[in-house]
Design an enzyme around this catalytic site. Sequence first.
Site, PDB file in Angstrom:
ATOM      1  N   GLU A 247      -5.050  -5.429  -4.772  1.00 16.76           N
ATOM      2  CA  GLU A 247      -4.877  -5.969  -3.421  1.00 16.76           C
ATOM      3  C   GLU A 247      -4.516  -7.462  -3.491  1.00 16.76           C
ATOM      4  O   GLU A 247      -4.872  -8.156  -4.434  1.00 16.76           O
ATOM      5  CB  GLU A 247      -6.158  -5.757  -2.615  1.00 16.76           C
TER       6      GLU A 247
ATOM      7  N   SER B 209       0.836  -1.203   0.000  1.00 17.75           N
ATOM      8  CA  SER B 209       0.000   0.000   0.000  1.00 17.75           C
ATOM      9  C   SER B 209       0.873   1.256   0.000  1.00 17.75           C
ATOM     10  O   SER B 209       1.640   1.451  -0.943  1.00 17.75           O
ATOM     11  CB  SER B 209      -0.961  -0.071   1.192  1.00 17.75           C
TER      12      SER B 209
ATOM     13  N   HIS C  11      -4.111  -0.801  -4.419  1.00 16.83           N
ATOM     14  CA  HIS C  11      -5.558  -1.019  -4.270  1.00 16.83           C
ATOM     15  C   HIS C  11      -6.226  -0.719  -5.613  1.00 16.83           C
ATOM     16  O   HIS C  11      -7.271  -0.063  -5.675  1.00 16.83           O
ATOM     17  CB  HIS C  11      -6.140  -0.086  -3.191  1.00 16.83           C
TER      18      HIS C  11
END
Lengths: 267, 267
Positions: A197, A128, A170
């Site tokens: 993800e 992330s 994401h």
Amino acid sequence: MSETGPGPLLIIGGHEDKEGDRVILRELAGHIAGGKLVLATVASHAPEGYFDAYERAFQDLGVGDLVELYVHERGDTFDGMADVFADAAGVFFTGGDQLRISSQIAGTPIEQAVRDLHARGGIVAGTSAGAAVMSDTMLVKGTSRVSHRIGDLHMAPGLGLMSHAIIDQHFAERGRIGRLLGAVAQNPRVLGVGVDEDTAILVTGDSFRVIGSGAVTVVDGLGVTHSNIAEARPERTLSIHDVRLHALAAGDCYDFERRRPFGPNED
Amino acid sequence: MSETGPGPLLIIGGHEDKEGDRVILRELAGHIAGGKLVLATVASHAPEGYFDAYERAFQDLGVGDLVELYVHERGDTFDGMADVFADAAGVFFTGGDQLRISSQIAGTPIEQAVRDLHARGGIVAGTSAGAAVMSDTMLVKGTSRVSHRIGDLHMAPGLGLMSHAIIDQHFAERGRIGRLLGAVAQNPRVLGVGVDEDTAILVTGDSFRVIGSGAVTVVDGLGVTHSNIAEARPERTLSIHDVRLHALAAGDCYDFERRRPFGPNED
């Protein structure tokens, strides 16, 4: 851990599986090979619990020593905090805010220790925010789930471990193709790499391989014939023609030099 | 309303502005030019309120006569229901479920009346489900906001007013690039056209022009060099290499024959 060149980068799109097969964390642990992994929770404003969760997730994967690194204040980083990297086999930047990573450690002995670790063959992993921060220029903010508006993208200098590409994370889950097209429109030499993800790219040398359950979307603007990015008003919708796009799944590879995907059959 | 060939198609990605500038509804009204517009609410399982909302939205835009067409039961369509099209200048299919449109009217006198209207120069417009249903093969179901899984797409025969392309709607808003790539992977000859909300394409002859506030994403698979669509297990993530992608904004045009966008400067 090779002594012959820079180590790999493991760039994860967030929410990697921590309870099942743990394909991505298992890959990371394999590179650590019983050694020490620094878990850098720097991206988070409230890092409590991150370490415990990863300690459980890595439990039986063969990491010898898992050590947390958190930076409350940038000033603290100049007082021997970087010593933790001395005998580390790798570092793993967890999620949060990529600007917190860059603002707290860029230009400090910690960033230098990460570079040294990478240069001597250690693995640098990030999920992330920890993924976004790897590139020369990183995406900081931009809207999801709308087509790109020209004035709507915020970028900042990243850690610069990866100069070929801008990373977004994401990716499918947050509908981010629009903002990645916007980033590529600004400088079509730079590849856009959108990582879903529970999906990662393992970068070694000039190529990467896809790992995990989702897709990696490569947006290549080199052949773009028209865009309105520099012409139009900020609220104007982006127009960009002739983007090359690849959707890559586990096992697929990509060569940064040739700007070409290559399949699992050519491994 | 031209007498010299088929009329235009106005394909809207859903949620077109009904209160402000109403750029898209204004375009539609312009083609109606004081004549009669059939508002077909067939896609909805509960059409109450649709007609009133559109009656307000069209109020001062110069539609002479706005008439609702709803089909409760397919059997009803064979008893003169299609007469409403006799003196109509256009038809507008509103949103809901595209399968409700095709299952209720395909093969009935209503579908024939829509074809006749189009053939004599009338405009056929559709928003959301009413947009999806225009193509030969239409997208019915597929997950949004994830990268495409191979077995995860449901298509059905549409009304076939548009044979060049498969339409997807609410495109950026619902993160649907993955499922459109999946559709194109199945037959790369067919273009994927993703239309954002409050955005439309006006198809005339072999080209279209973009109208509205968002983007239209064209996914061209003709140059695809590899995909795993026919090889892999249904839960496998789609891999597809060398897709050509165009993001088009208001004023941009696209030529189906040449498979090329052309800019507002070349209008």
